[in-house]
Design a protein around this motif. Structure first.
Motif, PDB file in Angstrom:
ATOM      1  N   ASP A  34     -33.046 -13.870  29.219  1.00 13.90           N
ATOM      2  CA  ASP A  34     -34.392 -13.973  29.239  1.00 13.90           C
ATOM      3  C   ASP A  34     -35.059 -15.346  29.090  1.00 13.90           C
ATOM      4  O   ASP A  34     -34.083 -15.937  29.161  1.00 13.90           O
ATOM      5  CB  ASP A  34     -35.161 -12.595  27.914  1.00 13.90           C
ATOM      6  CG  ASP A  34     -34.348 -13.227  26.480  1.00 13.90           C
ATOM      7  OD1 ASP A  34     -34.439 -14.258  26.387  1.00 13.90           O
ATOM      8  OD2 ASP A  34     -34.433 -12.164  25.846  1.00 13.90           O
ATOM      9  N   GLY A  35     -36.266 -15.648  28.778  1.00 13.11           N
ATOM     10  CA  GLY A  35     -37.065 -16.429  29.198  1.00 13.11           C
ATOM     11  C   GLY A  35     -36.498 -17.938  27.403  1.00 13.11           C
ATOM     12  O   GLY A  35     -36.814 -18.470  27.414  1.00 13.11           O
ATOM     13  N   THR A  38     -32.087 -17.463  27.984  1.00 13.16           N
ATOM     14  CA  THR A  38     -31.064 -18.132  28.855  1.00 13.16           C
ATOM     15  C   THR A  38     -29.559 -18.041  28.753  1.00 13.16           C
ATOM     16  O   THR A  38     -29.528 -19.590  28.311  1.00 13.16           O
ATOM     17  CB  THR A  38     -31.777 -19.120  29.608  1.00 13.16           C
ATOM     18  OG1 THR A  38     -33.188 -18.864  29.081  1.00 13.16           O
ATOM     19  CG2 THR A  38     -32.101 -19.104  31.166  1.00 13.16           C
ATOM     20  N   HIS A  66     -31.055 -14.565  34.530  1.00 15.39           N
ATOM     21  CA  HIS A  66     -32.368 -13.638  34.456  1.00 15.39           C
ATOM     22  C   HIS A  66     -33.719 -14.235  35.897  1.00 15.39           C
ATOM     23  O   HIS A  66     -34.616 -13.084  36.077  1.00 15.39           O
ATOM     24  CB  HIS A  66     -33.372 -13.114  32.953  1.00 15.39           C
ATOM     25  CG  HIS A  66     -33.993 -14.270  32.840  1.00 15.39           C
ATOM     26  ND1 HIS A  66     -33.259 -15.223  32.260  1.00 15.39           N
ATOM     27  CD2 HIS A  66     -35.271 -15.001  32.836  1.00 15.39           C
ATOM     28  CE1 HIS A  66     -34.023 -16.915  31.870  1.00 15.39           C
ATOM     29  NE2 HIS A  66     -35.687 -15.920  32.439  1.00 15.39           N
ATOM     30  N   GLY A  67     -33.809 -15.103  35.734  1.00 15.47           N
ATOM     31  CA  GLY A  67     -34.140 -15.938  36.712  1.00 15.47           C
ATOM     32  C   GLY A  67     -33.704 -16.204  38.421  1.00 15.47           C
ATOM     33  O   GLY A  67     -34.470 -16.742  38.906  1.00 15.47           O
ATOM     34  N   THR A  68     -33.178 -15.834  38.472  1.00 21.19           N
ATOM     35  CA  THR A  68     -32.277 -15.745  39.365  1.00 21.19           C
ATOM     36  C   THR A  68     -32.437 -14.576  40.223  1.00 21.19           C
ATOM     37  O   THR A  68     -31.799 -13.517  39.481  1.00 21.19           O
ATOM     38  CB  THR A  68     -31.325 -16.918  40.107  1.00 21.19           C
ATOM     39  OG1 THR A  68     -30.998 -17.785  39.194  1.00 21.19           O
ATOM     40  CG2 THR A  68     -30.143 -16.770  41.542  1.00 21.19           C
ATOM     41  N   SER A  70     -34.167 -12.253  40.988  1.00 24.28           N
ATOM     42  CA  SER A  70     -35.350 -11.295  39.944  1.00 24.28           C
ATOM     43  C   SER A  70     -33.891 -10.230  39.142  1.00 24.28           C
ATOM     44  O   SER A  70     -34.205  -9.482  39.160  1.00 24.28           O
ATOM     45  CB  SER A  70     -35.277 -10.057  41.098  1.00 24.28           C
ATOM     46  OG  SER A  70     -36.283 -10.841  41.676  1.00 24.28           O
TER      47      SER A  70
END
Length: 162
Positions: A34-35, A38, A66-68, A70
């Motif tokens: 998560d943010g 990560t 998480h940031g790639t 979706s």
């Protein structure tokens, strides 16, 4: 970072283009990236399995963060110049779930196929790696946060068909 690779006396046991090559693992993800905390999990064929670098030229694999894509598993192929082709494997990573991931690279070096839980999930045909010696690696690399994260590997394989 923590990594797992197969080696007895040779870290790179096969050359891309010399055989059909498959690497796979069963992985369990207890906590999502998560943010705040990560991380990236990656399974693949790379020319330097002992490295903790994620973006390795002349490699193919499956990754999650998480940031790639979706938060879904993503297949990739990275050529000698560092240019990538990617495939959305269509499976969103969930906590407390077992996944069987497989990367299959053909002898002609024309495609990489990706499987999630025994089901064909996607392929890439662009930016193929050069014919170079490779091995297999599963790795988790944390890039942000203070809380530890893990990925449990139950099985891990590398095989070739000449």
């Amino acid at each position: 970072a923590a990594s797992l690779y197969l080696s007895k006396t040779v870290v790179n046991p096969v050359e891309l283009g010399s055989a059909h090559i498959v690497t796979s693992c069963a992985v369990y993800v207890p906590t999502l990236s998560d943010g705040t905390n990560t991380y990236t999990f990656q399974l693949g064929l790379i020319p330097s399995p002992t490295s903790t670098t994620l973006a390795v030229n002349n490699s193919v694999g499956i990754r999650y963060t998480h940031g790639t894509n979706s938060g879904k598993w993503q297949g990739f192929s990275r050529d000698n110049a560092g240019t990538e082709s990617t495939a959305n494997l269509g499976v969103t990573v969930a906590t407390n779930t077992n996944y069987i991931l497989a990367v299959a690279f053909d002898k002609a070096r024309s495609e990489a196929r990706f499987y999630v839980n025994g089901v064909f999930a996607g392929r890439v045909t662009g930016n193929m790696p050069n014919a170079t010696d490779v091995g297999s690696r599963a790795i988790i690399v944390k890039s942000a946060g203070a809380t530890s994260r893990s990925a449990s590997i139950a099985t891990y394989t590398l095989y070739t068909v000449y």
